[in-house]
Design a protein around this motif. Structure first.
Motif, short mmCIF file in Angstrom:
data_model
loop_
_atom_site.label_atom_id
_atom_site.label_comp_id
_atom_site.label_asym_id
_atom_site.label_seq_id
_atom_site.Cartn_x
_atom_site.Cartn_y
_atom_site.Cartn_z
N SER A 79 0.22 -4.95 -6.49
CA SER A 79 0.25 -4.07 -7.67
C SER A 79 1.60 -4.12 -8.37
N ARG A 80 2.68 -4.18 -7.59
CA ARG A 80 4.01 -4.25 -8.22
C ARG A 80 4.24 -5.61 -8.86
N ASP A 81 3.69 -6.66 -8.24
CA ASP A 81 3.83 -7.99 -8.85
C ASP A 81 3.08 -8.08 -10.17
N VAL A 82 1.92 -7.44 -10.24
CA VAL A 82 1.17 -7.41 -11.50
C VAL A 82 2.00 -6.74 -12.58
N MET A 83 2.64 -5.61 -12.22
CA MET A 83 3.48 -4.89 -13.17
C MET A 83 4.69 -5.74 -13.57
N ARG A 84 5.28 -6.38 -12.57
CA ARG A 84 6.46 -7.22 -12.84
C ARG A 84 6.11 -8.36 -13.80
N ASN A 85 4.96 -8.99 -13.57
CA ASN A 85 4.55 -10.10 -14.43
C ASN A 85 4.23 -9.64 -15.84
N ARG A 86 3.70 -8.43 -15.96
CA ARG A 86 3.47 -7.86 -17.31
C ARG A 86 4.78 -7.70 -18.05
N ILE A 87 5.82 -7.28 -17.33
CA ILE A 87 7.14 -7.10 -17.96
C ILE A 87 7.69 -8.45 -18.40
N TYR A 88 7.61 -9.45 -17.52
CA TYR A 88 8.13 -10.77 -17.86
C TYR A 88 7.37 -11.36 -19.06
N GLU A 89 6.06 -11.13 -19.09
CA GLU A 89 5.26 -11.64 -20.20
C GLU A 89 5.61 -10.93 -21.50
N ALA A 90 5.79 -9.60 -21.42
CA ALA A 90 6.10 -8.82 -22.62
C ALA A 90 7.47 -9.15 -23.18
N THR A 91 8.40 -9.48 -22.29
CA THR A 91 9.78 -9.73 -22.73
C THR A 91 10.11 -11.21 -22.87
N GLY A 92 9.19 -12.06 -22.41
CA GLY A 92 9.45 -13.50 -22.48
C GLY A 92 10.53 -13.97 -21.52
N ARG A 93 10.76 -13.19 -20.46
CA ARG A 93 11.83 -13.54 -19.51
C ARG A 93 11.30 -14.51 -18.44
N LYS A 94 10.92 -15.68 -18.86
CA LYS A 94 10.37 -16.67 -17.92
C LYS A 94 11.41 -17.07 -16.86
N LYS A 95 12.67 -17.21 -17.31
CA LYS A 95 13.72 -17.63 -16.38
C LYS A 95 13.98 -16.56 -15.32
N ASP A 96 13.96 -15.29 -15.74
CA ASP A 96 14.15 -14.20 -14.78
C ASP A 96 13.01 -14.18 -13.76
N GLN A 97 11.81 -14.44 -14.26
CA GLN A 97 10.64 -14.46 -13.38
C GLN A 97 10.79 -15.57 -12.33
N ILE A 98 11.21 -16.73 -12.79
CA ILE A 98 11.38 -17.86 -11.87
C ILE A 98 12.51 -17.60 -10.89
N LYS A 99 13.62 -17.00 -11.36
CA LYS A 99 14.73 -16.67 -10.46
C LYS A 99 14.29 -15.72 -9.36
N ASN A 100 13.46 -14.75 -9.73
CA ASN A 100 12.95 -13.79 -8.75
C ASN A 100 12.13 -14.50 -7.68
N LEU A 101 11.29 -15.44 -8.11
CA LEU A 101 10.45 -16.18 -7.16
C LEU A 101 11.29 -17.14 -6.31
N GLU A 102 12.29 -17.76 -6.94
CA GLU A 102 13.18 -18.64 -6.17
C GLU A 102 13.90 -17.86 -5.07
N ALA A 103 14.32 -16.64 -5.42
CA ALA A 103 15.00 -15.79 -4.43
C ALA A 103 14.06 -15.42 -3.29
N ARG A 104 12.80 -15.21 -3.62
CA ARG A 104 11.82 -14.89 -2.57
C ARG A 104 11.62 -16.06 -1.62
N VAL A 105 11.54 -17.25 -2.18
CA VAL A 105 11.37 -18.45 -1.34
C VAL A 105 12.58 -18.62 -0.43
N GLU A 106 13.76 -18.39 -0.99
CA GLU A 106 14.99 -18.55 -0.22
C GLU A 106 15.09 -17.51 0.90
N SER A 107 14.71 -16.27 0.59
CA SER A 107 14.85 -15.19 1.58
C SER A 107 13.71 -15.19 2.60
N ASN A 108 12.57 -15.78 2.23
CA ASN A 108 11.43 -15.81 3.15
C ASN A 108 10.76 -17.18 3.07
#
Length: 456
Positions: free
Chosen positions: A179-208
């Motif tokens: 549910s939080r990821d759905v909300m997060r993706n809505r924010i990235y889509e609304a703001t066009g922050r594709k790079k921030d979205q990718i950085k968040n996912l890269e950090a997830r891969v690195e941490s887990n």
């Protein structure tokens, strides 16, 4: 009397009503005796409260309000009276009075979660998000779900940075949630922050680094952002970490094809279609892509046949049509008909599929099936000349010239600017009249057909 009344409120409230504390009176011999008038007030209060609950239960909100106001006139210190009053006013669409009542209930019992929650819900219903935010901030100490509600309200009011801050806090404390990821993706889509979205996912891969879903999400976002090389590398990295991953082959299949590595693409494709984890619609998308690939690379047809057999429970009409069209190009009409008939079961009124099926019936000399199907279809499509023509052809082949003539003459009236079809009708009419030994009409229709086919 007051103890009995407290018990009644507790039963009706089921933890929604707050405790009502009355000062305990000491009726000992040494002190004053009970005042009869005080007892009357208590009885009246209890009677009116019962009445208010009863009237609300049968949706007589006006009467419930009247009873509650009389209770307040007797004792205006009881928070639950204002809480119930607010709910009644809300039902009566007297929103201003409802808000005032809810606020009074909260002010009298500021630590009551249920009062705050009702006020919060009221503000959301009224689309008053600023006041809802103010109220839900008071609720966050009770349960983390309220904090997620706060993030949602920030999204609605376009306070995206505040929303992301809360989502980050919740993810850190409780882990990732859908549910939080759905909300997060809505924010990235609304703001066009594709790079921030990718950085968040890269950090997830690195941490887990052992969590497959983090890689898959990153692959998808890289692909969406046209960073195909990074997506491909991430997919290969996931395969190294988890060689048994099946879902990664949904991406690898396409990357291998784009990289002209057909052997590995086929290997990935077969893993996908065999997989118990991949959804049927995703399997069929891969199969559809492979049909198109084999059309240009026929040396891999055996692999297509194998893949098709692996997806024997195909239930996607688009893929079935692709397979049917593929076999038509190979002039394998029997196999094409199998797929078109399967597609027709999924979309029985699809004009294009009906057309394919009935024309193949004629080509394959399945005249009884063609006559039966075209007769049924004409009830749904009574103005389609093609189906009259198919019906006429089938009836001629079944040696029923009179019925053929009836169908063909009816269908002629629906032809518009299609001389090729018109000539076919005249040819079939000529055949029907020939069987009936009406040589005059047979020749007349034959001549018409030739005239249209060779106008000069």
């Amino acid at each position: 009397m007051k103890q009995n009344f407290y018990i009644v409120i507790f039963i009706f409230g089921m933890l929604i009503f707050p405790q009502i504390n009355y000062a305990q009176l000491d009726f000992t011999v040494e002190n004053i005796k009970p005042d009869d008038d005080l007892g009357d007030h208590e009885d009246k209060f209890q009677e009116l409260f019962y009445e208010a609950l009863k009237q609300k239960g049968i949706e007589n909100y006006d009467r419930s309000v009247d009873a509650l106001l009389k209770c307040i006139a007797i004792d205006n210190s009881v928070p639950v009276l204002y809480f119930e009053l607010g709910k009644n006013y809300n039902k009566l669409k007297n929103f201003g009075a409802a808000e005032d009542a809810f606020i009074k209930a909260v002010n009298k019992s500021p630590e009551n979660e249920w009062f705050l929650d009702e006020l919060y819900g009221f503000y959301v219903e009224q689309n008053d998000y600023e006041k809802a935010i103010k109220t839900v901030k008071q609720l966050v100490k009770y349960h983390p779900d309220y904090k997620e509600d706060l993030a949602s309200l920030y999204v609605r009011t376009k306070k995206y940075d505040d929303a992301l801050q809360i989502l980050d806090e919740l993810d850190t404390k409780f882990g990732i949630s859908v549910s939080r990821d759905v909300m997060r993706n809505r924010i990235y889509e609304a703001t066009g922050r594709k790079k921030d979205q990718i950085k968040n996912l890269e950090a997830r891969v690195e941490s887990n680094p052992d969590k497959e879903s983090n890689y898959l999400a990153l692959i998808f976002r890289y692909s969406e952002n046209n960073e195909k090389e990074k997506a491909f590398e991430t997919a290969k990295e996931l395969l190294k970490i988890n060689p048994n991953s099946q879902l990664v082959h949904l991406a690898l299949y396409k990357f291998y094809l784009d990289d002209n590595n057909a052997e590995k693409a086929i290997e990935s494709m077969k893993i996908v279609v065999k997989s118990t984890e991949v959804k049927p619609e995703a399997k069929l998308k891969v199969l559809t892509d492979f049909v198109k690939f084999v059309a240009n690379n026929p040396q891999y047809e055996a692999d297509l046949v194998e893949a098709t057999a692996l997806v024997s429970d195909t239930n996607n009409s688009k893929t079935l049509l692709e397979l049917g069209q593929y076999h038509l190009t190979k002039n394998n009409k029997e196999k094409a008909l199998e797929y078109f008939e399967a597609a027709l079961k999924l979309e029985p009124d699809n004009f294009g599929i009906l057309r394919h099926v009935m024309l193949l019936y004629i080509d394959l000399r399945k005249f009884e099936a063609a006559e039966k199907k075209s007769s049924v279809v004409l009830e749904k499509y009574p103005s389609q000349p093609l189906f009259y023509l198919i019906n006429g052809v089938a009836l001629n082949a079944l040696n029923q010239p009179k019925k053929a003539i009836e169908a063909l003459e009816t269908g002629l009236d629906y032809i518009i600017d299609d001389t090729k079809m018109e000539a076919d009708f005249y040819t079939q009419l000529s055949k029907a009249y020939t069987v009936l030994n009406n040589t005059v009409k047979a020749k007349a229709f034959s001549d018409k057909a030739k005239q249209i086919q060779s106008p000069n």
